[in-house]
Design a protein around this motif. Structure first.
Motif, short mmCIF file in Angstrom:
data_model
loop_
_atom_site.label_atom_id
_atom_site.label_comp_id
_atom_site.label_asym_id
_atom_site.label_seq_id
_atom_site.Cartn_x
_atom_site.Cartn_y
_atom_site.Cartn_z
N ILE A 6 32.81 19.76 -67.04
CA ILE A 6 32.88 18.49 -66.87
C ILE A 6 34.33 17.73 -66.97
O ILE A 6 34.73 18.17 -67.93
N GLU A 7 34.91 17.16 -66.15
CA GLU A 7 36.19 16.61 -66.08
C GLU A 7 36.26 15.36 -66.05
O GLU A 7 35.70 14.76 -64.94
N VAL A 8 36.79 14.54 -66.89
CA VAL A 8 36.91 12.92 -66.73
C VAL A 8 38.19 12.46 -66.77
O VAL A 8 39.02 13.02 -67.70
N THR A 9 38.60 11.73 -66.05
CA THR A 9 39.93 11.02 -66.13
C THR A 9 39.50 9.63 -65.86
O THR A 9 38.91 9.01 -65.26
N VAL A 10 40.47 8.95 -66.98
CA VAL A 10 40.22 7.47 -67.13
C VAL A 10 41.76 7.12 -66.75
O VAL A 10 42.36 6.61 -67.82
N PRO A 11 42.00 6.75 -65.69
CA PRO A 11 43.25 5.91 -65.27
C PRO A 11 43.18 4.46 -65.77
O PRO A 11 42.32 3.67 -64.95
N THR A 12 44.07 3.99 -66.45
CA THR A 12 44.15 2.48 -66.64
C THR A 12 45.85 2.16 -66.46
O THR A 12 46.52 3.04 -65.91
N LYS A 13 45.82 0.88 -66.34
CA LYS A 13 47.25 0.25 -65.96
C LYS A 13 48.16 0.59 -67.12
O LYS A 13 49.56 0.87 -66.69
#
Length: 175
Positions: free
Chosen positions: A52-59
């Motif tokens: 499982i690969e999780v990416t959390v892009p924020t500003k």
């Protein structure tokens, strides 16, 4: 938080989707409600292991973690813990860097959490000579590092070759 889950040769059941949303939803306590966050989750298989690969892009910044386990639910637990550890470990740095920005909530520090300062323990100067990617891989292997910075003669830019977890190589080009 909006969580989008994609399976690469893996069927994402409703139970898996609910479990991922429940686990990763716990990270929302670190973010301001007004911040619109789209979490990207990719599930794939490698041999007998679920990855499982999780990416959390924020500003402000991007969080990324990957975990693998023979049991998908255990992998989900691991990746959630990794992301939370990243936030906790770096929260003082994030708070200092983004203190005037809206979007990141810093929890009160507990007694067992202490701010660790980054320490540069070695500085090295290298001379860039133009080379192709194959030569850069050879130089990396000879130096016994898992990355190597070089002047890419083919791409006409500075590049980084690195060894991936799967044993293959990746290239990052700085333009």
């Amino acid at each position: 938080m909006k969580i989008s889950i994609h399976g690469d040769h893996v069927k994402i059941t409703e139970a898996i989707k609910e479990y991922v949303e429940d686990k990763l939803g716990k990270l929302s306590k670190y973010f301001d409600d007004s911040m619109d966050i789209d979490v990207i989750v990719k599930v794939r298989l490698r041999g007998k292991e679920d990855i499982i690969e999780v990416t959390v892009p924020t500003k402000l910044f991007t969080l990324r973690a990957e975990a693998s386990h023979e049991d998908l639910y255990a992998a989900i637990d691991l990746v959630q813990k990794k992301l939370e550890t990243q936030i906790k470990k770096n929260k003082a740095k994030l708070a200092n860097r983004y203190k005037d920005k809206k979007g990141f909530v810093i929890l009160a520090e507990t007694e067992e959490e202490q701010e660790e300062e980054s320490q540069i323990v070695r500085r090295k100067e290298v001379e860039f000579k133009p080379m192709d990617e194959e030569e850069a891989i050879l130089q990396m292997e000879l130096s016994e590092h898992d990355f190597f910075v070089f002047k890419n003669s083919k791409e006409k830019c500075t590049s980084v070759v690195y060894k991936r977890k799967d044993g293959k190589y990746g290239i990052i080009n700085a333009r």
